[in-house]
Design a protein around this motif. Sequence first.
Motif, mmCIF file in Angstrom:
data_model
loop_
_atom_site.group_PDB
_atom_site.id
_atom_site.type_symbol
_atom_site.label_atom_id
_atom_site.label_comp_id
_atom_site.label_asym_id
_atom_site.label_seq_id
_atom_site.Cartn_x
_atom_site.Cartn_y
_atom_site.Cartn_z
ATOM 1 N N UNK A 82 0.926 -1.098 0.272
ATOM 2 C CA UNK A 82 -0.109 0.215 0.309
ATOM 3 C C UNK A 82 0.593 1.102 0.182
ATOM 4 N N UNK A 83 0.454 2.290 -1.143
ATOM 5 C CA UNK A 83 1.293 3.729 -0.573
ATOM 6 C C UNK A 83 1.366 4.518 0.099
ATOM 7 N N UNK A 84 0.414 3.732 0.670
ATOM 8 C CA UNK A 84 0.800 5.042 2.545
ATOM 9 C C UNK A 84 1.081 4.490 3.372
ATOM 10 N N UNK A 85 1.838 3.275 3.101
ATOM 11 C CA UNK A 85 2.535 2.107 4.156
ATOM 12 C C UNK A 85 3.741 2.484 3.822
ATOM 13 N N UNK A 86 4.019 2.064 2.891
ATOM 14 C CA UNK A 86 5.193 1.931 1.782
ATOM 15 C C UNK A 86 5.810 3.678 1.797
ATOM 16 N N UNK A 87 5.405 4.692 2.069
ATOM 17 C CA UNK A 87 5.649 5.775 2.535
ATOM 18 C C UNK A 87 5.864 5.963 4.059
ATOM 19 N N UNK A 88 5.649 6.052 4.318
ATOM 20 C CA UNK A 88 5.479 5.545 6.434
ATOM 21 C C UNK A 88 7.003 4.859 6.228
ATOM 22 N N UNK A 89 6.817 3.502 5.937
ATOM 23 C CA UNK A 89 8.262 3.445 6.195
ATOM 24 C C UNK A 89 9.336 3.389 5.008
ATOM 25 N N UNK A 90 9.409 3.522 4.411
ATOM 26 C CA UNK A 90 10.041 3.638 2.901
ATOM 27 C C UNK A 90 10.259 5.128 2.016
ATOM 28 N N UNK A 91 9.202 5.225 2.534
ATOM 29 C CA UNK A 91 9.453 7.194 1.702
ATOM 30 C C UNK A 91 10.305 7.965 2.186
#
Length: 309
Positions: free
Chosen positions: A232-241
Amino acid sequence: QTHLLGIEPLHPVEITTLLDLADTYVELNRGPEKHAAVLEGLTQVNMFFENSTRTQASFELAGQRLGADVMNMAMQASSIKKGESLIDTALTLNAMHPDLLVVRHPHSGAVNLLAEKVNCAVINAGDGRHEHPTQGLLDALTIRRKKGRLHRLTVAICGDIAHSRVARSNIWLLGKMESRIRLVGPPTLIPSGARDWGVEVCHDMETGLADADVVMMLRLQKERMSGGFIPSEREYYYRYGLDAAKLARAKPDAIVMHPGPMNRGVEIDGTIADDINRSVIQEQVEMGVAVRMAAMDLLARNLRDRRAA
Ligand code: CP
């Protein structure tokens, strides 16, 4: 070299020679006259079987500035759509006596296969997840101009490593130049055998970015994830953005890179991408034209020598 199909077969001296020549083309491109007639009389055909903004535009511009006759094949309107194979398409174009073929293809290895069938120089403009050699070279030129060297740097390559040809070309190149490479991303997006490539692997940005000189961000390549796990883009951004807090782990003078196309708010915060004190993303685009001029110049010299022999 007869072709430029990847960074893997290049010797560090060949890489340095190309980057030195590219430096001279950076100066030419910044000057009032942007032309050098080194490809005059030669025909360059660009065949892009996959979308592109930066690579296609810069190869076209590079060829024109060097005086080649440049033809862009509209692959979406070609007879590929009627079932003609890649090889038959290549043989058809080969019969028109091109000198340089620039090829992008969605399948890994397709450009190497095509190079075996034609009698001109072939440049890989990106094949599947295999290699994108001119991207690796333009990234190296950007790093060398910003950091003054390519050796003994810590380079964090972050994001979707599994599907990235840019990551592979950079790993080959920076490894040959004796920099330390850290791959940073979720376990699902880093190949399980990646440590065999002579790199470190980290699954959190805090550890992965610690004391990095270069932070290279990659987008999620959803077009290559068919059937696989898509985060999910939201979770991805939180962890890896990449945001300011995560970037603070890198060295204070670390540069931020991205090959483009960029997805703001997914793998990188827009304010970081636009921060001219940290981001070198626009410089990467500028270096792309110079590196492609240098690559075609060197291949054309080799081609002329072989034909004269
Ligand atoms: N970096 C890169 O290959 O961008 P394009 O897909 O726009 O060519």
